[in-house]
Design a protein around this motif. Structure first.
Motif, PDB file in Angstrom:
ATOM      1  N   GLY A   1     -88.362  56.605   7.623  1.00 31.74           N
ATOM      2  CA  GLY A   1     -87.620  55.691   6.746  1.00 31.74           C
ATOM      3  C   GLY A   1     -86.174  56.098   6.560  1.00 31.74           C
ATOM      4  O   GLY A   1     -85.256  55.274   6.685  1.00 31.74           O
ATOM      5  N   THR A   2     -85.938  57.382   6.290  1.00 29.47           N
ATOM      6  CA  THR A   2     -84.551  57.842   6.143  1.00 29.47           C
ATOM      7  C   THR A   2     -83.831  57.827   7.492  1.00 29.47           C
ATOM      8  O   THR A   2     -82.625  57.592   7.558  1.00 29.47           O
ATOM      9  CB  THR A   2     -84.512  59.260   5.548  1.00 29.47           C
TER      10      THR A   2
ATOM     11  N   LEU B   1     -84.348  55.574   9.822  1.00 32.25           N
ATOM     12  CA  LEU B   1     -83.969  54.185  10.057  1.00 32.25           C
ATOM     13  C   LEU B   1     -82.709  53.835   9.276  1.00 32.25           C
ATOM     14  O   LEU B   1     -81.814  53.146   9.788  1.00 32.25           O
ATOM     15  CB  LEU B   1     -85.124  53.270   9.638  1.00 32.25           C
ATOM     16  N   LEU B   2     -82.617  54.330   8.046  1.00 37.38           N
ATOM     17  CA  LEU B   2     -81.416  54.102   7.242  1.00 37.38           C
ATOM     18  C   LEU B   2     -80.193  54.733   7.912  1.00 37.38           C
ATOM     19  O   LEU B   2     -79.112  54.125   7.966  1.00 37.38           O
ATOM     20  CB  LEU B   2     -81.615  54.670   5.845  1.00 37.38           C
ATOM     21  N   LYS B   3     -80.371  55.933   8.451  1.00 32.17           N
ATOM     22  CA  LYS B   3     -79.273  56.602   9.147  1.00 32.17           C
ATOM     23  C   LYS B   3     -78.864  55.820  10.390  1.00 32.17           C
ATOM     24  O   LYS B   3     -77.675  55.735  10.735  1.00 32.17           O
ATOM     25  CB  LYS B   3     -79.691  58.025   9.529  1.00 32.17           C
TER      26      LYS B   3
ATOM     27  N   PHE C   1     -79.079  52.524  10.807  1.00 33.42           N
ATOM     28  CA  PHE C   1     -78.300  51.364  10.366  1.00 33.42           C
ATOM     29  C   PHE C   1     -76.882  51.777   9.956  1.00 33.42           C
ATOM     30  O   PHE C   1     -75.919  51.050  10.224  1.00 33.42           O
ATOM     31  CB  PHE C   1     -78.999  50.666   9.198  1.00 33.42           C
ATOM     32  N   LEU C   2     -76.764  52.942   9.310  1.00 34.92           N
ATOM     33  CA  LEU C   2     -75.446  53.423   8.895  1.00 34.92           C
ATOM     34  C   LEU C   2     -74.593  53.744  10.123  1.00 34.92           C
ATOM     35  O   LEU C   2     -73.396  53.412  10.161  1.00 34.92           O
ATOM     36  CB  LEU C   2     -75.596  54.655   8.010  1.00 34.92           C
TER      37      LEU C   2
ATOM     38  N   TYR D   1     -69.637  55.678   1.966  1.00 37.81           N
ATOM     39  CA  TYR D   1     -70.219  56.256   3.179  1.00 37.81           C
ATOM     40  C   TYR D   1     -70.821  57.626   2.889  1.00 37.81           C
ATOM     41  O   TYR D   1     -71.913  57.952   3.369  1.00 37.81           O
ATOM     42  CB  TYR D   1     -69.165  56.385   4.273  1.00 37.81           C
TER      43      TYR D   1
ATOM     44  N   LEU E   1     -74.201  57.127   1.162  1.00 39.39           N
ATOM     45  CA  LEU E   1     -75.212  56.614   2.094  1.00 39.39           C
ATOM     46  C   LEU E   1     -75.592  57.642   3.148  1.00 39.39           C
ATOM     47  O   LEU E   1     -76.762  57.788   3.501  1.00 39.39           O
ATOM     48  CB  LEU E   1     -74.701  55.334   2.773  1.00 39.39           C
ATOM     49  N   ASN E   2     -74.604  58.386   3.634  1.00 40.71           N
ATOM     50  CA  ASN E   2     -74.887  59.404   4.640  1.00 40.71           C
ATOM     51  C   ASN E   2     -75.717  60.539   4.044  1.00 40.71           C
ATOM     52  O   ASN E   2     -76.614  61.075   4.697  1.00 40.71           O
ATOM     53  CB  ASN E   2     -73.584  59.959   5.207  1.00 40.71           C
TER      54      ASN E   2
ATOM     55  N   SER F   1     -79.374  59.397   3.560  1.00 37.28           N
ATOM     56  CA  SER F   1     -80.080  59.147   4.823  1.00 37.28           C
ATOM     57  C   SER F   1     -80.236  60.413   5.654  1.00 37.28           C
ATOM     58  O   SER F   1     -81.115  60.496   6.518  1.00 37.28           O
ATOM     59  CB  SER F   1     -79.346  58.086   5.641  1.00 37.28           C
ATOM     60  N   ASP F   2     -79.387  61.414   5.417  1.00 36.87           N
ATOM     61  CA  ASP F   2     -79.367  62.627   6.240  1.00 36.87           C
ATOM     62  C   ASP F   2     -80.043  63.815   5.574  1.00 36.87           C
ATOM     63  O   ASP F   2     -80.420  64.785   6.248  1.00 36.87           O
ATOM     64  CB  ASP F   2     -77.909  62.995   6.558  1.00 36.87           C
TER      65      ASP F   2
END
Length: 622
Positions: free
Chosen positions: A122-123, A125-127, A129-130, A146, A149-150, A153-154
């Motif tokens: 899940g994380t 997939l978010l990364k 998209f980012l 950013y 979000l980074n 996700s990271d």
């Protein structure tokens, strides 16, 4: 709402009872048992359990394929037994897996990685998209947005050793928080700042600080050692002090051991592995891509893909990219393309209704078990065509140097993880080839519909079929069914019955050709090829098996009057569902006419209608 407790009880009974279970974990779609005696498991009973797709044996495990609801069924097993309670898939208190060293390794990797898989995916997939948003210029990397979000996700993959410390501790029966303390020391900012610094010593012993961010091997090895050390210390130290002295000694010994020995050695091995992968994908990239694209789904069937999961994380930690994942996209989407071809090609309405959700699950979620076990593998050719698509698509993508920058479950939604990494043109061509080639092969070449789970019709039909009532109730015209697809005859000609009791019986001697896991519908095939679908109630598939109890298995021979399904009439009605039950002939091309249809009150076993075969129907016209 599905009755997960009923599924759990059926699964436990099918594997020989709780006393026959040595350990249990689950992955994305399967319950993975290590049984004390595999011979006590009843595959037929398991496959007939509502909610179970199929079974398999591989990697020293007895696997029960559930699908997307596997976490709920796993939790339900924990609720009605002492198996895996609170494990979250990690196998609490499990005995060491049996079998050879390779089977034990696969079982260990599965148990340790399964609980973290969805959070990691899940994380990731978010990364992905980012990263795609940055590539297309939709977000500025200098903004605080950013950064936030980074970070979210990271962070999980960066601190992966902390998560693996818990799951490894559960598997090896070590103290979870002591394992966490060890992993935390590996990632402590002051320690990570020493990466690349020369001349480091620990009490005069020189060492090189490895990078433990996103690492896998060191924490698993040290927790295994911790488990043995804890057992020794607990047996040796006085009871008054062992609770706090044991963690102190473990951390004091384990962390320096990792820094001085395990870390540098694992970094060396990881470098070799990553270098080997890089060599293959640099020297003969198409070959590496073809092998991964072609063999991945075969590995999945036998549960061997878990042996490759650590390689993904090792490659990511060492190089910041995952070359191995790109061809897996081709493998997954190729099977989805193949089942989409079945959806288009098959004349069997029941199979088409199964192929539709399997196609969507494969494309959108990357979950291919429903497609593979329910359709592609039983039909053989679609599965083989899917492998062909995976080989070609994987080879093309690898030849373009396509790689992922995040750990994701390959699916259409996760494609952003590949964007901007390698040749975009060859990525697109590879993905299209992986989907289109098996789709066209299935549609054009076709397949033999003689699979056990599917109805099959002869080229001609000459014998009429007398269908008896499968229910006690009242016969009404099919046009009165409150479902347009049944009412207008789109799903076949026949009649409908308003049941007055909750028992469904075989209306003729038949083979159970299609059995829905939810128990709300069943397809029967006569010896002459007539196909009859009985659908209990309207939209009752939404009950997901609740209030239904299946008494037969797919492929089973039944005689007229045999009990097929029991259902709770009052509970289904109370849930707001219409119980009108269509009984229709689905292969109208061979049985084009329904005659002598009954009406009004009827008991099971009474004459319901006659399905006229193509020859006799034609004769009546002449």
């Amino acid at each position: 709402m599905a009755d997960y407790a009923k599924t759990a009880a059926g699964v436990l009974a099918g594997v020989g009872g709780e006393e026959n279970v040595q350990s249990l974990v689950h992955c994305a779609t399967r319950l993975r048992f290590v049984l004390k005696d595999d011979a006590k498991a009843d595959a037929q009973k398991l496959r007939a359990t509502p909610g179970v797709i199929t079974t398999a044996q591989a990697g020293g495990q007895y696997q029960v394929v559930i699908g997307n609801d596997v976490p709920e069924v796993y939790a339900a097993i924990g609720a009605i037994s002492k198996i895996g309670a609170g494990a979250g898939g990690a196998g609490d208190g499990a005995e060491a897996p049996k079998g050879n060293l390779f089977n034990r390794f696969i079982s260990m990797i599965s148990a340790i990685f399964t609980p973290v898989l969805w959070a990691l995916a899940g994380t990731g997939l978010l990364k992905a998209f980012l990263a795609a948003a940055v590539t297309f210029g939709w977000i500025d990397t200098t903004t605080s947005t950013y950064v936030v979000l980074n970070s979210l996700s990271d962070a999980f993959i960066n601190f992966l050793p902390l998560a693996l410390a818990f799951t490894a501790a559960r598997y090896f029966k070590a103290s979870e928080f002591t394992s966490f303390a060890i992993a935390a020391a590996l990632l402590y900012p002051a320690a990570t700042a020493l990466v690349g610094v020369e001349g480091l010593t620990f009490f005069g012993i020189p060492f090189t600080m490895a990078n433990y961010v996103s690492s896998v091997i060191p924490i698993i090895i040290v927790v295994w050692l911790q488990s043995h050390a804890e057992r020794f210390l607990y047996a040796t130290l006085p009871a008054a002090v062992r609770r706090f002295v044991t963690p102190m000694i473990i951390v004091l010994l384990a962390v320096p051991l990792v820094f001085v020995v395990i870390g540098p050695l694992s970094a060396l091995v990881s470098g070799w592995i990553a270098g080997g992968i890089g060599f293959v994908f640099t020297t003969v990239p198409w070959l590496g891509g073809a092998l991964m694209g072609g063999l991945w789904q075969v590995f999945v069937i036998f549960g061997l893909h878990w042996g490759l999961v650590p390689l993904f994380t090792v490659e990511y930690q060492t190089t910041g990219q995952i070359l191995l994942v790109a061809p897996v996209f081709a493998a997954v989407l190729a099977q989805a393309g193949a089942v989409a071809g079945v959806w288009v090609r098959t004349r069997n309405k029941t199979r088409r209704s199964l192929a539709a959700p399997a196609t969507l699950s494969g494309f959108l979620a990357g979950i291919t078990e429903p497609a593979i076990y329910g359709i592609n593998l039983p039909l053989k050719r679609p599965f083989a065509f899917g492998i062909v698509g995976g080989v070609i698509g994987g080879a093309i993508m690898a030849a373009g140097g396509v790689f992922a920058t995040a750990f994701v479950v390959p699916s259409a939604l996760a494609i952003p993880a590949l964007i901007g990494n390698g040749s975009t043109a060859l990525m697109i061509v590879g993905l299209i080839a992986a989907i289109v080639i098996p789709f066209l092969l299935v549609v054009i070449v076709g397949f033999k519909e003689q699979a056990e789970d599917a109805p099959v019709a002869p080229a001609t039909a000459e014998t009429d079929l007398a269908v008896r009532s499968p229910l006690d109730g009242t016969v009404v015209a099919l046009s009165e069914t409150p479902d347009a697809a049944f009412a207008d005859g789109s799903l076949g000609d026949g009649v409908a019955i308003l049941p007055r009791s909750g028992a469904l019986y075989a209306p003729f001697d038949a083979t159970v050709a299609a059995l829905f896991p939810t128990g709300h519908a069943i397809g029967l095939r006569s010896k002459d090829g007539a196909e009859v679908l009985i659908h209990i109630g309207i939209d009752t598939v939404r009950l997901k098996g609740e209030h239904f109890q299946v008494k037969v298995a797919s492929g089973q021979e039944v005689s007229a009057g045999d009990l097929l399904i029991e259902f709770d009439l009052d509970a289904i009605a109370a849930a707001g569902y219409d119980l009108t039950t269509p009984v229709v002939v689905t292969n109208g091309d061979l049985y084009p006419e329904i005659t002598d249809a009954a009406s009004g009150p009827i008991a099971h076993g009474d004459a319901l209608f006659v399905a006229r075969a193509i020859e006799s129907a034609a004769a009546s016209v002449r």
